[in-house]
Every structure is written in structure tokens, then in C-alpha cells.
Scaffold this active site. Structure first.
Site, short mmCIF file in Angstrom:
data_model
loop_
_atom_site.label_atom_id
_atom_site.label_comp_id
_atom_site.label_asym_id
_atom_site.label_seq_id
_atom_site.Cartn_x
_atom_site.Cartn_y
_atom_site.Cartn_z
N GLU A 244 0.83 -1.21 0.00
CA GLU A 244 0.00 0.00 0.00
C GLU A 244 0.87 1.25 0.00
OE1 GLU A 244 -3.05 -0.05 -0.58
OE2 GLU A 244 -3.96 -1.85 0.23
N ARG A 248 0.51 3.74 -3.19
CA ARG A 248 -0.16 5.02 -2.92
C ARG A 248 0.84 6.15 -2.70
NH1 ARG A 248 -5.72 3.65 0.30
NH2 ARG A 248 -5.71 1.42 -0.05
N ASP A 377 -4.41 -9.86 -8.41
CA ASP A 377 -4.63 -8.89 -9.49
C ASP A 377 -3.43 -8.13 -10.05
OD1 ASP A 377 -4.52 -7.53 -7.05
OD2 ASP A 377 -6.50 -6.61 -7.19
#
Ligand code: DMJ
Length: 619
Positions: A244, A248, A377
Site C-alpha cells: 500500500e 499510494r 490482481d
């Protein structure tokens, strides 16, 4: 008569005298003794004199006697160049009072320390230690400015005016949402609070930066930049997700750097990346899922199969880490991610599929679950994007992507009874006929990878992308609120609808709109803009709350309840993809920019003539 033997001072024996013999030797010995005694007396008188003189001499003469050239260190307020001018005048007096004041201060500080608790003292010592460590780092060069590198060709940082006034109106409305969001949240003071990590890390503001820039909201962007300059601090005792933080924060900062050219973003991205590196200290080099930014201690999620790291997490670092090596000249980042790729290439894959779990201690797969949605994914996405980002020179990445997609098509992609193409999940040799909202990004990925696919299958993959876009649109269209659920089934007569209560939520996710945008760019079929606009309206109608936008708990209920969270990816991705969908294609063209999995655009690195540090060549 026998004269007793005399022992001279030296302890040498004096021969005994015979009677009548001369007494001279005896006298000589007696005299030597008194001479020495007198000498001793004189010496002690001299020492006493010197000692006394030292105390009676003026103070500045004492400094001169011990002048070893160290006074500026021992007594910092003495400027040795002025020493000759100290002559008992006002300067000397002020010096004395300064020394006195210093002594008193030190004494006070010592008393103060004694009053403090052990914990307080420990904390203070730790702070001091940290300060010294930081200073040492600066000395070692960590604080040096980064080396200049040629800026990749930046094409398409423009307004992207769509021309058509109707489209422009829609685009303006999306921009207004972003602008209004800024105003609303300044009022409530929540804009700087993040939906990810702690508030010092300001996830929302970092994630939103490039969206503001792309929308031409430059004063808001500047405000964000100032906040980052003054407040963004990674020296926090916080355990964060490596994945993350990478997608991000590092992705967001790098994109902001490339778009605006402001050094601060690059510097912050590199500082943060340094803090992630300890996560790679595992027996295999597969990083831990989490790392403590302060201690560097890593660990994995408690829920992950057999202590494993997650494929979509350790497999979604490549783009950002290659850029970090490019910008810093430090090969460490590139080496970490290329090592992961090499390790995966050597492993056996059940049915050619990559399981979601890999143990970083043993290097063995965990449970044989495979997904193109959650947990898997973006691993596939980054294989394709590594190739695109390298100006299509990283052919190893492209081959790996093609092989993986082939296995996915064979084992995971099916058509439902109602004719909807879906991507299921593989669980221990069995296909679960369920698709996640997250999986919907794959429509865009297939379209993006169509050009360059083997055996001239470009048309096939573009078609597959269109089919996935259609299925995902159906998952939205079959709800009451026209927003898609978290997961939907294709089983027992069900077609693209959620069954379980805990799969009916929508948390402002971008994947479906992302796929509409890619499909729009490659086909210009107006239905994608139409579908995008439907989603934008539904979000505005059902997710808008007083302080911003919130996730909702059940998309099949006409009276929505809110989860009270505004995910940072709503600004980074959902609004950005919507805005791009209603812009012209020359705003960030896909030949020049590759979007990371959090929609942060990074420029294609024309590596044809560049060799990345630490690699002989990227093939
Ligand atoms: C984003 O943070 C990224 O797109 C990630 O890869 C998975 N999905 C979330 C948003 O849904």
C-alpha cells in the site's frame, strides 16, 4: 673496640675502621647525608613557592600556562584569536560571568534530570540517539542531493479539452467534485486525515496530488505540496503495508514529481523507499507484507496461508522500484524486484497458474488459490506494465505476462449460462464461479496488452476486454443503486449478482470505471462514456455525504447506509479515470505514460540506450 657499622643513605655498607685509623671516610659519609638533607629542604621550599605562585598569579596567566590550543573546544566561548586582548577588563569580566552562568545552567540541568522518571530519561536518550544517527546519515551522504538524471520525454501534460461542449460539461462536473471536496474538507478539517495509515502520513493528500494536477487545480496542488514539505514524516513508529505504501505513497510522489518537476516529491519518495527496504531481509528476498517504519522489523498478515507473503503485494513493486533506481542511480531497488521475478521464474506452477501465497522463509507456495482479483490482481498488471514502461524492451516481463494470461484463460475464464464472460477463482483444483469488483480491472488490462500479444491475438484480447467491461457493467446495472457489489456470482441461475450480505458493499472502488476508460481509449465506443457517466451520477447521488463521499454497505437497498470512510483511492483513481474518460486522448497518452495500479502515471523510460544500474541489460 669495635665501632658499629654505619649504614649510609644509599645502603652500601661502610667498611669498619680499625682503631687509630683515619676517621675521614666516616666524616665524608656524614657530610654527604647533611648535603642531601639540605638539598631536599631547598627543593621542597621551591615547590611550595611555585605552588603558591600558581594560586596568586592572575587567572589569564593560568590559561596561558595550559595553552594547548584546545580552549575553543573546552571553553567554547573563548575565541582564541582574541585571547591576547583579555586583560582583566570588562571583556574578561563578561567571560567570567558567562562561565559562571554556564556552570549554573549545567547544575540546574543535572538537578532537573534527577527529578525525571526513568522512562522519561530513556525516551530522551533515545531521541538524542536518533538525532545522532540522522546526523551520521547526512554525513554518510544520505542527505546529499540526488544525482541529476535526464528527464524522460514528458508528453501530454495538457488540458485535454474534449472539444465537445456536452462532454466538457460532464468533465467540469467531475472536476467540481474534486474542488468541492477540497472545500468541504477544509471546513471539517478532515482532508488531511487519511483512510490509510496514520494521519501524519496523509495518505489522501499524497494519493490525490496528481489528480489535482491533471485537473488543472494548481492552487490546491500547491497547498498539498506545502503540506508535504512541512509535515510528511516517515520517522514514525508505525507498521505499514509495503504494498500500500508503495502504490499510494511512492507511486503518488513519483507521479507528482514527474508532472510538476518539484524536487521535494522525489526526495520524499526516496526517503520512504529507504524505509521499506528492510522488508526484503527474508531468507528468500520475497518481502514481508508489513514493515515497521522505525525499527525495520517485518512480518506477514496473520490470516495469510502458512505465514505466506501475498502475490499481488510482493508482485506490485516493479514499476516504482525501477523508477527509484533510475532517479537515484542506486541499483538496490531494481535488484530487489528483479530478484523476485527471477525467483518466481524458477518455480513450478500448478497448471501454469501462480498461487496467491508464497512463503518468504521456505520459498514454497502456500494454498493453491489463484485469483485475478484480490491477492493476485496487480501482479499480472505489473508484468504487462513493466514491459510497457521499459519502452517494450523488457521482453522477459512480456513473455511472463503472456504465459500467465494463457493459463488464466484456460482455467479461470468462462461464459455464464446467460452469456456473460467472467473470471472465476481457482481454489485447490476447483473453479469458484465468483468474480470480484477488483477483478474488473482486467478488462482494461487485456485491452492494454492486446497490442504485442503473441500469435496475432490482439483482436482477441481487445474483445475479451470488451466482454469483461460488459459483465462488470451488468453487475452495476443489476443493483438498485446502479453501483457494483464487492463480489458477484454466476451460479445456480445467478448472473452477476451478490449473494452474501458481506459482498454487497461498494467502497468507491475504481476498477470498473478504469476498464471503461481503457476501452474508450482503444475503441472510442461511446457506450463507455455513457456507462462511466451512469456510475458518476450514481456515486454523486448515493455516496455523497456532508464531509465528502462515503462507501455504502448494500447496493441492493434503496436506503443506503454508509461505512463513513472515504478511501484515498477515490481521489487517486475513481475521479481521475472519470476525468480522463471525458478528456481528449492527448492528455497523458498511453504510448508515453503507464499508470501504476493506483492510477499514478509514470513516464515510459526509453531504456534503449540506458542501462539501469545493477543490470547488464533489461531484456
Ligand atoms: C487500489 O488501491 C489499487 O488499485 C489496488 O491495486 C487494488 N485496488 C484498490 C482500489 O480498489
Amino acid at each position: 673496640m669495635t665501632t658499629p657499622a654505619l649504614l649510609p643513605l644509599s645502603g652500601r655498607r661502610i667498611p669498619t675502621l680499625a682503631p687509630g685509623a683515619s676517621s675521614f671516610p666516616y666524616h665524608r659519609a656524614t657530610l654527604r647525608l647533611s648535603e642531601k638533607f639540605i638539598l631536599l629542604l631547598i627543593l621542597s621550599a621551591f615547590i611550595t613557592l611555585c605552588f603558591g605562585a600558581f594560586f596568586f598569579l592572575p587567572d589569564n596567566s593560568k590559561h596561558k600556562r595550559f595553552d594547548l590550543g584546545l580552549e575553543h573546544m573546552l571553553i567554547p566561548h573563548i575565541d582564541s584569536s582574541k585571547e591576547g586582548r583579555l586583560s582583566g577588563g570588562p571583556e574578561e569580566e563578561s567571560l567570567r560571568s558567562k562561565i559562571r552562568a554556564d556552570h549554573e545552567r549545567v547544575l540546574e540541568e543535572a538537578k532537573e534530570k534527577l527529578r525525571k522518571s526513568r522512562e522519561q530519561l530513556r525516551a530522551e536518550i533515545q531521541t538524542e540517539k536518533n538525532k545522532v544517527a540522522e546526523q551520521l546519515k547526512v554525513k554518510d551522504g544520505a542527505g546529499k542531493p540526488l544525482p541529476p538524471v535526464p528527464m524522460p520525454k514528458l508528453v501530454g501534460i495538457n488540458d485535454g479539452d474534449p472539444g465537445d461542449p456536452e462532454v466538457k460539461e460532464k468533465r467540469d462536473k467531475i472536476r467540481e467534485v474534486c474542488c468541492r471536496l477540497r472545500q468541504d474538507q477544509t471546513g471539517t478539517g478532515t482532508f488531511l486525515q487519511s483512510s490509510y495509515g496514520n494521519s501524519q502520513m496523509g495518505a489522501t493528500i499524497v494519493d490525490a496530488l496528481d489528480t489535482l494536477y491533471i485537473m488543472g487545480l494548481h492552487s490546491e496542488f500547491k497547498e498539498g505540496q506545502e503540506w508535504i514539505q512541512q509535515n510528511l514524516n516517515f520517522s514514525v513508529n508505525a507498521e505499514v503495508s509495503v504494498f500500500e505504501v508503495n502504490i499510494r505513497f511512492i507511486g503518488g510522489l513519483l507521479a507528482a514529481y514527474y508532472l510538476s518537476g518539484q524536487e521535494v516529491f522525489k526526495v520524499k519518495a526516496v526517503q520512504l523507499a529507504e524505509k521499506l527496504l528492510p522488508a526484503f531481509n527474508t531468507p528468500t528476498g520475497i518481502p514481508w507484507a508489513m514493515v515497521n517504519l522505525k525499527s525495520g522489523v517485518g512480518r506477514n498478515w496473520g490470516w495469510a496461508s502458512a505465514g505466506s507473503s501475498i502475490l499481488a503485494e510482493f508482485g506490485t513493486l516493479h514499476m516504482e522500484f525501477v523508477h527509484l533506481s533510475y532517479l537515484t542511480g542506486n541499483p538496490a531497488y531494481f535488484q530487489k524486484v528483479i530478484h523476485i521475478r527471477k525467483l518466481l521464474a524458477k518455480m513450478d506452477r500448478p497448471n501454469g497458474l501462480y498461487p496467491n501465497y508464497l512463503n518468504p522463509r521456505t520459498g514454497r507456495w502456500g494454498q493453491h488459490h489463484t485469483s485475478v482479483g484480490g491477492l493476485g490482481d496487480s501482479f499480472y498488471e505489473y508484468l504487462l506494465k513493466a514491459w510497457l514502461m521499459s519502452d517494450k524492451t523488457d521482453t522477459e516481463a512480456r513473455r511472463t505476462y503472456d504465459d500467465a494470461i494463457e493459463a488464466i484463460e484456460r482455467h479461470l475464464i468462462r461464459k455464464s449460462n446467460g452469456g456473460l464472460t467472467f473470471i472465476g477463482e481457482w481454489k485447490n483444483g476447483h473453479l469458484e464461479r465468483k468474480m470480484g469488483h477488483l477483478t474488473c480491472f482486467a478488462g482494461g488490462m487485456f485491452a492494454l496488452g492486446a497490442d504485442g500479444s503473441p500469435n496475432d491475438k490482439a483482436g482477441h484480447y481487445l474483445q475479451l476486454g470488451a466482454e469483461i467491461a460488459h459483465t462488470c457493467h451488468e453487475s452495476y446495472d443489476r443493483t438498485v443503486l446502479k453501483l457494483g457489489p464487492e463480489a458477484f456470482k454466476f451460479d445456480s441461475g445467478l448472473e452477476a449478482v451478490a449473494v452474501r450480505q458481506n459482498e454487497k458493499y461498494y467502497i468507491l472502488r475504481p476498477e470498473v470505471i478504469e476498464t471503461y476508460w481503457y476501452m474508450w481509449r482503444f475503441t472510442h465506443d461511446p457506450k463507455y462514456r455513457q456507462w462511466g457517466w451512469e456510475a458518476a451520477q450514481a456515486i454523486d447521488k448515493h455516496c455523497r455525504v456532508s464531509g465528502g463521499f462515503s462507501g455504502i454497505k448494500d447496493v441492493y437497498s434503496s436506503t443506503p447506509t454508509y461505512d463513513d470512510v472515504q478511501q484515498s483511492f477515490f481521489l487517486a483513481e475513481t475521479l481521475k479515470y472519470l476525468y480522463l474518460l471525458f478528456s481528449s486522448d492527448d492528455l497523458l497518452p498511453l504510448d508515453n505514460w503507464v499508470f501504476n495500479t493506483e492510477a499514478h502515471p509514470l513516464p515510459v523510460l526509453r531504456l534503449g540506450n540506458i542501462t539501469l544500474p545493477g543490470s547488464s541489460a533489461v531484456q
